[in-house]
Design a protein around this motif. Structure first.
Motif, PDB file in Angstrom:
ATOM      1  N   ASN A  41      -7.615 -32.809  48.395  1.00  0.00           N
ATOM      2  CA  ASN A  41      -8.329 -34.252  49.091  1.00  0.00           C
ATOM      3  C   ASN A  41      -8.677 -35.038  47.888  1.00  0.00           C
ATOM      4  OD1 ASN A  41      -7.940 -33.338  51.840  1.00  0.00           O
ATOM      5  ND2 ASN A  41      -9.699 -32.199  51.665  1.00  0.00           N
ATOM      6  N   ARG A  44      -5.022 -38.293  45.388  1.00  0.00           N
ATOM      7  CA  ARG A  44      -4.759 -39.222  46.335  1.00  0.00           C
ATOM      8  C   ARG A  44      -3.264 -39.682  46.267  1.00  0.00           C
ATOM      9  NH1 ARG A  44      -6.939 -38.082  50.385  1.00  0.00           N
ATOM     10  NH2 ARG A  44      -5.880 -40.112  50.985  1.00  0.00           N
ATOM     11  N   LYS A  67       2.190 -39.849  47.307  1.00  0.00           N
ATOM     12  CA  LYS A  67       0.998 -40.760  47.505  1.00  0.00           C
ATOM     13  C   LYS A  67       0.470 -40.455  48.880  1.00  0.00           C
ATOM     14  CE  LYS A  67      -0.394 -45.662  47.719  1.00  0.00           C
ATOM     15  NZ  LYS A  67       0.219 -47.186  47.366  1.00  0.00           N
ATOM     16  N   LYS A  68      -0.787 -40.244  49.030  1.00  0.00           N
ATOM     17  CA  LYS A  68      -1.262 -39.851  50.525  1.00  0.00           C
ATOM     18  C   LYS A  68      -1.823 -40.933  51.178  1.00  0.00           C
ATOM     19  CE  LYS A  68      -3.821 -36.324  49.299  1.00  0.00           C
ATOM     20  NZ  LYS A  68      -4.647 -34.922  49.339  1.00  0.00           N
ATOM     21  N   PRO A  69      -1.791 -40.883  52.631  1.00  0.00           N
ATOM     22  CA  PRO A  69      -1.272 -39.953  53.272  1.00  0.00           C
ATOM     23  C   PRO A  69       0.207 -40.097  53.587  1.00  0.00           C
ATOM     24  CG  PRO A  69      -2.129 -41.663  54.785  1.00  0.00           C
ATOM     25  CD  PRO A  69      -2.374 -42.156  53.131  1.00  0.00           C
ATOM     26  N   GLY A  88       6.093 -41.252  55.377  1.00  0.00           N
ATOM     27  CA  GLY A  88       4.799 -41.196  56.364  1.00  0.00           C
ATOM     28  C   GLY A  88       5.153 -40.902  57.740  1.00  0.00           C
ATOM     29  N   ARG A 117      -0.959 -34.809  54.225  1.00  0.00           N
ATOM     30  CA  ARG A 117      -2.042 -35.349  54.806  1.00  0.00           C
ATOM     31  C   ARG A 117      -3.040 -35.905  54.505  1.00  0.00           C
ATOM     32  NH1 ARG A 117      -3.437 -30.235  58.651  1.00  0.00           N
ATOM     33  NH2 ARG A 117      -1.514 -30.392  59.081  1.00  0.00           N
ATOM     34  N   ASP A 118      -3.680 -36.952  55.132  1.00  0.00           N
ATOM     35  CA  ASP A 118      -4.851 -37.478  54.464  1.00  0.00           C
ATOM     36  C   ASP A 118      -5.928 -36.822  54.013  1.00  0.00           C
ATOM     37  OD1 ASP A 118      -6.016 -39.871  53.485  1.00  0.00           O
ATOM     38  OD2 ASP A 118      -7.072 -40.452  55.738  1.00  0.00           O
ATOM     39  N   GLU A 119      -6.245 -35.851  55.115  1.00  0.00           N
ATOM     40  CA  GLU A 119      -7.291 -34.817  55.031  1.00  0.00           C
ATOM     41  C   GLU A 119      -6.625 -33.392  54.883  1.00  0.00           C
ATOM     42  OE1 GLU A 119     -10.420 -35.127  53.610  1.00  0.00           O
ATOM     43  OE2 GLU A 119     -10.177 -37.112  53.348  1.00  0.00           O
TER      44      GLU A 119
END
Length: 202
Positions: A41, A44, A67-69, A88, A117-119
């Motif tokens: 997390n 990034r 590069k997230k997300p 994405g 995924r973002d988190e």
């Protein structure tokens, strides 16, 4: 038709979902997953180089950007003509030696979704089957359905760092992506993850 090693890699990408029941729920396993979640997390973005080891003994290499997300690009060095791009929503495989349209897969149905995924919450994702520690590394085995294959993610322990992942198809063939260098939290423009732009460069 893709070379065998590329087909195995793509088969691994599409092998996993995120709806299983985690079996690493004991205290030590949960603590280890929480540590890895915190690392993923905090990361990034990343860029670097990789080497791919194929089940037939051959290798290929190239550069990657994350590069997230949801954004990723793997560009193989010649003579291998492939670029893999996640925008994405889709993961696309582009063959620079062909005029065929890119092959595309929903990113949510691939194990890349766990990393991009973002988190990240590996325990709640429900796909972790086994955690092992050896020689200063932690390996996480993930699989939604063992008949479809599995994914291993390997992390250095001190300091924690993602070093490789391994896709294993139902026949037991292994394809290893080793991240030979990594620079984290770098500025990466979103346009570099455009499937259409990458396809036009052929």
């Amino acid at each position: 038709m893709y070379p065998m090693e590329r087909r195995i890699f793509i088969a691994g990408l599409t092998a996993l979902g995120a709806s299983g029941l985690a079996t690493a729920g004991h205290a030590q396993g949960a603590e280890e997953l929480a540590r890895i979640d915190a690392y993923l997390n905090a990361m990034r973005s990343a860029q670097g180089t990789f080497v791919q080891y194929n089940s037939d003994g051959s290798t290929s290499e190239g550069e990657y950007w994350i590069k997230k997300p949801g954004l990723m690009k793997f560009e193989y060095a010649q003579p291998h003509p492939h670029i893999i791009v996640a925008d994405g929503v889709w993961v696309a495989v582009i063959d620079r030696s062909s005029n065929d349209a890119p092959q595309q897969y929903p990113i949510r149905s691939t194990p890349l979704n766990l990393i991009l995924r973002d988190e990240t919450d590996l325990l709640a994702s429900g796909v972790v089957r086994r955690i092992t520690r050896s020689d200063g590394r932690t390996t996480i085995m993930a699989s939604d359905d063992e008949e479809d294959g599995s994914l291993e993610m390997v992390f250095d322990d001190n300091p924690i760092a993602l070093r490789q992942w391994v896709t294993i198809n139902p026949q037991g063939q292994r394809t290893t992506i080793e991240l030979t260098s990594m620079e984290q939290n770098v500025e990466l423009p979103r346009r570099m993850f455009s499937i259409q732009a990458a396809a036009r460069l052929r």
